[in-house]
Write an enzyme that holds these catalytic residues in place. Sequence first.
Site, mmCIF file in Angstrom:
data_model
loop_
_atom_site.group_PDB
_atom_site.id
_atom_site.type_symbol
_atom_site.label_atom_id
_atom_site.label_comp_id
_atom_site.label_asym_id
_atom_site.label_seq_id
_atom_site.Cartn_x
_atom_site.Cartn_y
_atom_site.Cartn_z
ATOM 1 N N GLY A 117 35.737 85.725 83.690
ATOM 2 C CA GLY A 117 37.048 85.297 84.141
ATOM 3 C C GLY A 117 37.999 86.437 84.434
ATOM 4 N N HIS A 118 39.168 86.067 84.913
ATOM 5 C CA HIS A 118 40.189 87.021 85.350
ATOM 6 C C HIS A 118 40.732 87.834 84.178
ATOM 7 C CE1 HIS A 118 43.204 84.167 83.767
ATOM 8 N NE2 HIS A 118 42.418 83.240 84.316
#
Length: 350
Positions: A250-251
């Site tokens: 994820g980010h």
Amino acid sequence: MQFIEIVEKLKKGQSGVVDFKIKNNPVILTAASLENAKDNDISFLDNNSPLNLRNLIETSKASALLLPANDTYIIEIAKKISVDWIILKEPKIAFAETLEFLYPSNVESEGIHKSAVIGQNVKIGLGVSIGANAYIGDNTEIGAGTIIHAGVVLYRNVRIGSKNLIHANSVIHSGSKLGDKCVINANAVIGGEGFGFVPTSNGWKKMPQVGIVILKNKVEVGSGSTIDRPSVGETIIGEDTKIDNLVQIGHGVTTGKGCAMAAQVGIAGGAQIGDGVILAGQVGISNRVKIGDGVIASSKTGIVSNIEAGTVVSGFPAIPNKLWLRCSANFKKLPEIAKAIRQLDRKKSR
């Protein structure tokens, strides 16, 4: 390749040649397992192999063997057989190196395929190969010796170091940076939008994702894996980290160096992963969790809170592996335990 050539190459490698016997000096064409090997094959036995495999070295049809130095039983047998062999401290590493000798990577011819699309102000280093229908966006830089296979898309302002290998149909989004000697396997996506939405009275408001992804040197990303960019800042994958197929990062995640992640691992935004962390298949990590150096998580572990360095964890939520094993051993006894408790309750109520 003659066996003596393999011996000389392995002497220069990392496997630690201890001894060798060259009697027949066979031509080695391929590699195979002990049970399936035939003439002109080379095979190996790893450290601490089970007895049924160890006994195969007397009957294997391989023309040459790579054997472990720490197994006196094997060494005694090796002295009696007619097959050529090498005794090594790390036979598995030797087998990996031998595979590299026997099966060199397919190297695309240098140059740019006529169907590739190259944007403006693109800088391309020496010896770069760009395959059919690849797209290279404006202001992108590609380092020397990099191979870009067919259908790859590099958006604008991407920075690719030297000697990278980017397989077919991978996508690397704007601003992403790759170090040297990275491998991106087919259909991976580097720098796609992070999953960022803000709830409002009128539904979800999309949070623009304007950050970037950075892969340090020698990172490998498996087929179909995705590494997302954050709304601001960086998602960073540490040097020599290896990522299997179908992994979602994820980010804003950061990983240290030398990590390994098996298939279907999912890491939520903002998690911080230390050096040398090993995540087995389908491990899930919650957002903003911190995982210390050297942590090992077994398959399907769900990590929802910080984990101290050097810990081995299992289960959901993650607990120390030894405790989880004890709990698992008792799980099948729960019906009997529940029955015993009910019986005690009935006796107590009389």
